[in-house]
Structures are given as structure tokens and as C-alpha cells.
Design an enzyme around this catalytic site. Structure first.
Site, short mmCIF file in Angstrom:
data_model
loop_
_atom_site.label_atom_id
_atom_site.label_comp_id
_atom_site.label_asym_id
_atom_site.label_seq_id
_atom_site.Cartn_x
_atom_site.Cartn_y
_atom_site.Cartn_z
N ASP A 15 -3.49 1.21 7.04
CA ASP A 15 -2.66 0.81 6.14
C ASP A 15 -2.18 -0.75 5.55
O ASP A 15 -2.03 -1.06 4.56
CB ASP A 15 -1.37 1.62 5.95
CG ASP A 15 -1.68 3.32 6.07
OD1 ASP A 15 -2.71 3.80 5.41
OD2 ASP A 15 -0.89 4.23 6.79
N CYS A 49 -12.67 -5.14 6.19
CA CYS A 49 -12.01 -5.90 7.16
C CYS A 49 -11.14 -7.24 6.37
O CYS A 49 -11.86 -8.05 5.41
CB CYS A 49 -12.86 -6.52 8.24
SG CYS A 49 -12.22 -7.67 9.36
N ASP A 56 0.75 -1.20 0.07
CA ASP A 56 0.12 -0.17 0.04
C ASP A 56 1.00 1.27 -0.02
O ASP A 56 1.72 1.41 0.93
CB ASP A 56 -0.85 0.17 1.15
CG ASP A 56 -1.78 1.37 1.15
OD1 ASP A 56 -2.69 1.44 0.26
OD2 ASP A 56 -1.94 1.93 2.20
N GLU A 113 -2.02 -1.69 -5.91
CA GLU A 113 -3.16 -1.00 -6.42
C GLU A 113 -2.97 -0.06 -7.46
O GLU A 113 -1.82 0.70 -7.61
CB GLU A 113 -3.67 -0.49 -5.41
CG GLU A 113 -5.05 0.46 -5.47
CD GLU A 113 -5.60 1.29 -3.90
OE1 GLU A 113 -6.90 1.56 -4.09
OE2 GLU A 113 -4.69 1.39 -3.22
N CYS A 173 -12.98 -10.84 8.11
CA CYS A 173 -14.48 -11.37 7.93
C CYS A 173 -14.97 -10.58 6.59
O CYS A 173 -16.10 -11.08 6.13
CB CYS A 173 -15.37 -11.05 9.18
SG CYS A 173 -15.38 -9.38 9.46
N CYS A 224 -12.92 -3.77 13.73
CA CYS A 224 -14.10 -4.34 12.98
C CYS A 224 -15.36 -4.80 14.12
O CYS A 224 -15.18 -5.60 14.85
CB CYS A 224 -13.82 -5.66 12.25
SG CYS A 224 -15.10 -6.54 11.59
N CYS A 234 -16.11 -8.93 13.86
CA CYS A 234 -15.23 -9.95 14.34
C CYS A 234 -14.26 -9.25 15.40
O CYS A 234 -13.47 -10.14 15.78
CB CYS A 234 -14.26 -10.46 13.34
SG CYS A 234 -13.36 -9.27 12.20
#
Length: 370
Positions: A350, A321, A184, A268, A324, A340, A343
Site C-alpha cells: 500500500d 517498484c 492510496d 487514483e 527501479c 523487488c 534492486c
């Protein structure tokens, strides 16, 4: 396999004059050829070919005697560049060719052939210029292709040699989830890896910004055309060059390390041109130079037989997430950590994004399933 090797040149005073004549002559022929292309199309609605331009170039050299001091093959290379620029414009929609300006910071000319490299004596023999001293800090083997002689804004001379080593690109190595790393790219941390490692952004421009602004103020206060103004401009130019060199050194070392340590790298796809339109982030994004870093990763991966995996720019990464699959719609840019609710997993924004980038890339390769 084609590779470019860049070396520092140490020309004599007379050779510097000849280099400047080559740069000026090639720029003159490029602009002349471009003008002929435009004029011919406007008058006849047809395009003049490169071969016709070369025939007219012979007559032009009789009219402009200074062109006879320039290597003929370098001048013919300019008509080839114009032809290539028009081909890209019509076929690839790359944009209409522009005239070359002598105010461009980087000036250069090409030598297609008839030059040689002597590693033992640190000499490169160039047409019209003769033996030019060079800092040949590394050796290479292969057939010499096009050479490009350039002058930087600080008055340094370099030569870039395109060499064909007659080797094919290595076969792509197989990769697994364990030998793949997700990256990232950011501003505060230059890259965050899916294994949790963070590499801080050195921010070379921001570090030198105070000194740069002081020099820019000095330039604005000096009389235009004065020696004092030229001296300050040279200091400012050297500072810009230092920042560029620092950034390239950092990115080359980091990209080399990442390529050596992993079989595949997941990235990305970023819309950098669109992101820099945000005036709050434009300077920081430009300082990071993400596009340059990705380019270095790509060609190093080609040379090493490694794989670069890309995911779409609209695929969610930081808000999703990785455990999950819960999508946090309320996550804003200023929030760097979150839990989250499904979960109860703690996420560094990042690191979570890097893990998701890796997952999406491997899903596209059918190496893992949702």
C-alpha cells in the site's frame, strides 16, 4: 463563492404539520409537472415549458385547495426542478427523471427567497411557517440564496442555507514534490500516505452489524402496521443514522487535516461502481464510502486553494517498484509485502502504491521525469 450551512431546526407541533404539508405539496406538484411533461410529449411530440407549467399550476391550486397552504415559490421551484431534470437527461444523459415517493427516507422542500436568519435569537423566519427555532452554532456573512428544509427518517428537521459570500475562489497555491502527498485508498487501512503513514479504517458498519441484524430480525417478526414494529423500525433507523454521522465526522476531520498539511494531493481514479459488483468486497467498499471522501477532499481543496491531482485507473501502482520501475506481474491481492528482485528493495504494497500514485501525478504535471 457559494457555501452551504446546515442547521438543526426545532419546530413546534403546528410548524411540524406545516412542514409536512410543504413536503407533501411540493412532492405532489413535482409528480404532477413530470406527468404533464410526459403526457404532452406523448401527445404532441413537443415539450411543455416551465412557464406553461407555472400557468397551469395556478389552476391546479384552485382544484387542490391544500396547495394554498404551501409557499407558492416552493411550488414553482418544483416545476423548475422538473425542467432542470429534463435538461440534464437530454444534454448530459443523466437518466430519465423519476417520480418522487413519500417512502423516500429523506424528505425535503426548497425555499428560493423571502426568509431571514436571526443569529442573536436563534431564529430563522420562513414563509408560511413564521419564526422557527434553530441551533445556529456558527455565523456567516453573505447573500442568502436557496434554503432547503429536510426531515430525516428519525424525525429530525434541518435547514441547509446556500450563501454567496461574494468572494472568489482563492488562487491555486504552487506545489512541489515535497508539498505533495500521494494517497492510496483501501479497505483494511482507509488511507495509506506516501510518507508511510497508515490511517486505519474505522469500519463503522461492520462494528454495528451484529446489532443491526438483531434489530432487522425483530422487525421481521413484528406484525405489519403494529406499534411494536414501528418502535423497532425507529431504533433501526437511528442506528443507520448514527453510522452515517460517524462516517461523515471521520471523513470530514481526515480530509480537513490532509488539505491543511499539503499543497497538493494525488489520488487514483477508482471505478467504485464496478468494484462493488464483487460480492465479496461490496459491503466493505460501501462501508468505506470512498466516493464521499474524495468529494470532501475536492471541495475543501477548492475553498483552500489547494490542488487535487488524479491519475488513471489503469496505471500500475502497487505492482510497480517505486525505486527501479520493476513490474511484478505475479503479485496477487493477498500478498501485502514483497521484495523487488531487481534492486532488492522491500515494499509494503500500500505504501508503494501511494508513492507511485504521487510519482505518476507529478510526472503528468512535468514536475519530475522518469
Amino acid at each position: 463563492m457559494l457555501k452551504a450551512y446546515k442547521f438543526r431546526l426545532k419546530p413546534t407541533a403546528d410548524q411540524k404539520i406545516l412542514i409536512e404539508k410543504h413536503i407533501g405539496g411540493c412532492r405532489y406538484v413535482f409528480n404532477w409537472a413530470l406527468a404533464q411533461k410526459i403526457k404532452t410529449y406523448e401527445e404532441t411530440a413537443k415539450s411543455i415549458s416551465q412557464f406553461d407549467l407555472n400557468r397551469q399550476l395556478t389552476q391546479l391550486k384552485k382544484e387542490q385547495l391544500f396547495l394554498k397552504e404551501v409557499n407558492a415559490q416552493s411550488l414553482q421551484g418544483m416545476t423548475k426542478q422538473v425542467e432542470s431534470a429534463f435538461t440534464k437527461f437530454f444534454r448530459e444523459k443523466k437518466g430519465f427523471p423519476n417520480f418522487k415517493s413519500k417512502k423516500n427516507p429523506l424528505q425535503a422542500f426548497q425555499i428560493p427567497q423571502s426568509y431571514s436568519v436571526d443569529f442573536d435569537n436563534n431564529i430563522i423566519k420562513l414563509p408560511k411557517l413564521g419564526n422557527v427555532k434553530a441551533v445556529l452554532h456558527r455565523r456567516f456573512e453573505g447573500n442568502l440564496k436557496t434554503a432547503t428544509v429536510s426531515r430525516t427518517p428519525t424525525g429530525k428537521y434541518f435547514i441547509s442555507l446556500l450563501v454567496d459570500d461574494e468572494k472568489s475562489l482563492p488562487k491555486k497555491q504552487e506545489f512541489t514534490t515535497e508539498t505533495t502527498i500521494g494517497i492510496d485508498i483501501g479497505i483494511k487501512d482507509f488511507v495509506v500516505l506516501s510518507n508511510g503513514e497508515k490511517i486505519e479504517n474505522p469500519k463503522y458498519l461492520k462494528t454495528s452489524l451484529k446489532k443491526m441484524k438483531a434489530l432487522q430480525r425483530q422487525v421481521s417478526r413484528k406484525v405489519k402496521g403494529s406499534n411494536n414494529r414501528r418502535k423497532v423500525i425507529k431504533k433501526l433507523t437511528k442506528l443507520h443514522e448514527k453510522i452515517t454521522n460517524q462516517r461523515n465526522d471521520f471523513q470530514n476531520k481526515l480530509s480537513f487535516r490532509l488539505i491543511c498539511e499539503n499543497q497538493a494531493i494525488a489520488l487514483e481514479t477508482l471505478n467504485v461502481d464496478g468494484m462493488i459488483k464483487n460480492h465479496h468486497l461490496a459491503q466493505s467498499i460501501s462501508d468505506a464510502s470512498w466516493s464521499s471522501f474524495v468529494t470532501k477532499l475536492q471541495y475543501k481543496a477548492e475553498w483552500s486553494g489547494k490542488t487535487i491531482l488524479r491519475i488513471g485507473r489503469f496505471q500500475p501502482s502497487s505492482k510497480l517498484c517505486n525505486n527501479c520501475g520493476y513490474y511484478n506481474r505475479d503479485l496477487t491481492l493477498k500478498v501485502r509485502e514483497w521484495f523487488c528482485p531487481e534492486c532488492n528493495t522491500f515494499h509494503d504494497r500500500d505504501v508503494n502504491a501511494a508513492i507511485n500514485i504521487k510519482k505518476f501525478a507529478l510526472i503528468d504535471q512535468n514536475l519530475i521525469t522518469i
